[in-house]
Write a protein that holds these residues in place. Structure first.
Motif, PDB file in Angstrom:
ATOM      1  N   ARG A 194       0.825  -1.215   0.000  1.00  0.00           N
ATOM      2  CA  ARG A 194       0.000   0.000   0.000  1.00  0.00           C
ATOM      3  C   ARG A 194       0.862   1.269   0.000  1.00  0.00           C
ATOM      4  O   ARG A 194       1.775   1.402   0.802  1.00  0.00           O
ATOM      5  N   GLY A 195       0.574   2.168  -0.941  1.00  0.00           N
ATOM      6  CA  GLY A 195       1.242   3.460  -0.950  1.00  0.00           C
ATOM      7  C   GLY A 195       2.529   3.515  -1.746  1.00  0.00           C
ATOM      8  O   GLY A 195       3.035   4.599  -2.010  1.00  0.00           O
ATOM      9  N   ARG A 246     -15.038  -7.217  -7.462  1.00  0.00           N
ATOM     10  CA  ARG A 246     -14.431  -7.545  -8.746  1.00  0.00           C
ATOM     11  C   ARG A 246     -14.003  -9.013  -8.794  1.00  0.00           C
ATOM     12  O   ARG A 246     -14.241  -9.725  -9.761  1.00  0.00           O
ATOM     13  N   LEU A 247     -13.357  -9.478  -7.731  1.00  0.00           N
ATOM     14  CA  LEU A 247     -12.875 -10.870  -7.714  1.00  0.00           C
ATOM     15  C   LEU A 247     -14.042 -11.849  -7.771  1.00  0.00           C
ATOM     16  O   LEU A 247     -13.970 -12.879  -8.437  1.00  0.00           O
ATOM     17  N   THR A 270      -8.720  -0.070  -6.051  1.00  0.00           N
ATOM     18  CA  THR A 270      -7.645   0.051  -5.065  1.00  0.00           C
ATOM     19  C   THR A 270      -8.172  -0.022  -3.642  1.00  0.00           C
ATOM     20  O   THR A 270      -7.409   0.103  -2.702  1.00  0.00           O
ATOM     21  N   ASP A 271      -9.485  -0.192  -3.480  1.00  0.00           N
ATOM     22  CA  ASP A 271      -9.953  -0.444  -2.108  1.00  0.00           C
ATOM     23  C   ASP A 271     -10.521  -1.856  -2.017  1.00  0.00           C
ATOM     24  O   ASP A 271     -11.002  -2.430  -2.993  1.00  0.00           O
ATOM     25  N   ALA A 329      -2.467  -4.291  -2.981  1.00  0.00           N
ATOM     26  CA  ALA A 329      -2.845  -4.214  -1.567  1.00  0.00           C
ATOM     27  C   ALA A 329      -4.334  -4.521  -1.414  1.00  0.00           C
ATOM     28  O   ALA A 329      -4.740  -5.302  -0.540  1.00  0.00           O
ATOM     29  N   ALA A 330      -5.153  -3.941  -2.301  1.00  0.00           N
ATOM     30  CA  ALA A 330      -6.591  -4.186  -2.242  1.00  0.00           C
ATOM     31  C   ALA A 330      -6.895  -5.667  -2.466  1.00  0.00           C
ATOM     32  O   ALA A 330      -7.775  -6.256  -1.833  1.00  0.00           O
TER      33      ALA A 330
END
Lengths: 199, 319
Positions: free
Chosen positions: B90-91, B198-199, B190-191, B232-233
């Motif tokens: 993340r980041g 989505r998955l 990204t969250d 990360a998400a």
């Protein structure tokens, strides 16, 4: 607000499948649209006799699994091809026996018509026999990708969707199958198989 | 003419279904569709007011989309590892790429061979042979792809294990033997919540939803550049998938030590592997379980270690 005009176009597959959750008999439209295409694929792999039975099984399996259909996909054909390929896994012996018979005798059991047409059977060219011998030796995974691309004319993403595998795996299996074919057909320079997509 | 043209012609003259064959197949389908009790209900339903029909249609859509998931939650240890992996990613800055560039992925991988003997119906298992692989795929999907593979155990490998092929871009929407996969997907959430959706929304054939969601993570990581925030998400979403557990002990994949989280499938368990200490994503494995039809229990069926991901200007170019 402008008037919404109803389109006279036939509903896409996903619309029909969505509707069939509530009105099961609507699923008949999926059969009417795709049955002969699916039958043709099955017949080219396993012969017309087995294809008759398997076509019915493909659509029954699809009907029972319709609740899991990805409703963002308007075209159900790749999904149906995937179910067909899956069912064919249970008939590998029959499929490969027919390839081997063609390779050995030059007569293709899958092209047999009704009995009265037998006299019209043609003996296959030598390179077709060689191709059949390779098809018998491919792994079922390679054969699925090769036939879906080469015979069913699906794109890579469609094959990936049909077989539930990543596009990279489609590429690898197709490459491997094509390489085997080219190696086996190296004795037929008149086919000029060099004009492929390979770099 | 190429070998695919040959396949296109192979059995192109196959006979159409005999008269009546498709009718019989349709009858089987329709008698199942009619069901023993449904016919009466459906007829009555059709006489209801259109508003009621519309409401029924809405209910149907949501019941199709919201499939019930298997009971259970991921194990706490697995969730902890996945959250550490997410925190590490993340980041971090994402790689910059122009649409005309290529995603380069360098990996080591191995896959078992299964041979089905049609004479006796027995399927035999040959353990994986290690190979090095380079994948280039078009950032925006319009410039094709290229794969190079080299066997690391040429003595044990099959002939033709070393290969290289360019996959041309698709120039029309219905050309086969072309490639339109997007190497650098820009639309990955990204969250965690959006990623989870989505998955679970990716079509997975007949597989159960939880298994499909977990498998999709490996599929996306395998052949695409995934930005650190999207990764990360993905790991945070994985920490919510029922049935995900921590594999006890360290996992050795192509000489790299890692910790693995896994999920049982039919016949095997699928693992996502993270580097020990840093929890950086290392790759994946598939390991046979007792119910595998051909491989012995515990045998590695396939594995992949990701060595480097980069952006380059052309296929065949190294970073």
């Amino acid at each position: 607000m402008p008037q919404i005009t109803r389109s006279a176009a036939i509903a896409d597959d996903h619309t029909v499948i969505r509707r069939s959750a509530d009105d099961p008999e609507a699923f008949g439209a999926i059969f009417d649209r795709h049955a002969s295409t699916v039958h043709r694929y099955l017949a080219r792999r396993a012969g017309p006799t087995l294809a008759d039975d398997l076509t019915a099984e493909v659509f029954l399996a699809a009907f029972r699994a319709r609740g899991r259909y990805d409703l963002t996909q308007p075209d159900a054909l790749p999904w149906l091809y995937g179910i067909a390929a899956n069912l064919l896994r249970g008939h590998q012996r029959s499929e490969t026996r027919q390839y081997r018979a063609l390779a050995r005798t030059g007569v293709d059991p899958a092209l047999d018509g009704p009995a009265d047409l037998v006299s019209e059977r043609v003996t296959a060219a030598a390179h077709v026999r060689a191709l059949a011998a390779v098809l018998a030796r491919l792994s079922v995974r390679e054969r699925e990708v090769l036939t879906l691309v080469g015979q069913a004319q699906l794109s890579y993403p469609e094959v990936a969707r049909a077989l539930d595998i990543p596009v990279g795996t489609v590429r690898s299996r197709l490459h491997s199958a094509r390489q085997r074919i080219r190696r086996a057909l190296a004795d037929f320079p008149e086919l000029d198989l060099t004009n492929g997509a390979d770099a | 003419m190429n070998d695919l043209d040959l396949m296109a012609g192979f059995r192109a003259g196959v006979a159409p279904p005999v008269p009546g064959a498709l009718d019989a197949a349709r009858d089987r389908l329709m008698s199942e569709a009619a069901g023993p009790d449904r016919r009466r209900g459906r007829l009555r339903f059709r006489h209801l007011a259109p508003v009621a029909a519309a409401v029924a249609a809405v209910v149907t859509v949501s019941s199709l989309l919201l499939r019930p998931s298997a009971p259970g939650t991921p194990s706490a240890e697995a969730a902890a590892v996945l959250r550490l992996a997410a925190a590490g990613a993340r980041g971090a800055p994402a790689l910059a790429a122009r649409p005309d560039q290529f995603v380069y992925i360098h990996s080591i991988q191995g896959g078992a061979t299964f041979h089905f003997d049609t004479a006796n119906g027995v399927e035999t298992f040959t353990p994986p042979v290690e190979r090095e692989r380079w994948d280039w795929s078009s950032v925006d999907g319009t410039r094709g792809a290229h794969i190079r593979q080299k066997s690391l155990e040429p003595g044990k490998d099959e002939p033709g294990a070393d290969w290289e092929q360019a996959f041309p871009p698709c120039t029309t929407d219905r050309v086969t033997d072309c490639d339109s996969d997007v190497g650098y997907p820009r639309d990955l959430p990204t969250d965690a919540a959006a990623m989870r959706e989505r998955l679970y929304g990716t079509p997975r054939g007949d597989n159960p939803a939880d298994q499909g969601a977990f498998t999709t993570i490996g599929d996306i990581m395998r052949s695409h550049y995934v930005t650190p925030d999207a990764a990360a998400a993905m790991f945070e979403a994985a920490a919510t998938i029922p049935g995900v557990t921590l594999v006890p002990g360290a996992v050795d994949t192509a000489g790299r030590q890692g910790v693995a989280v896994s999920r049982l499938e039919r016949g095997s368990r699928r693992e996502l592997i993270f580097e020990e200490g840093t929890y950086r994503y290392l790759g994946e494995r598939e390991v046979a379980t007792a119910d595998h039809p051909a491989a012995p229990e515990g045998a590695v069926i396939s594995y992949r270690v990701q060595l480097e991901v980069a952006i380059v200007d052309r296929t065949k170019q190294l970073p």
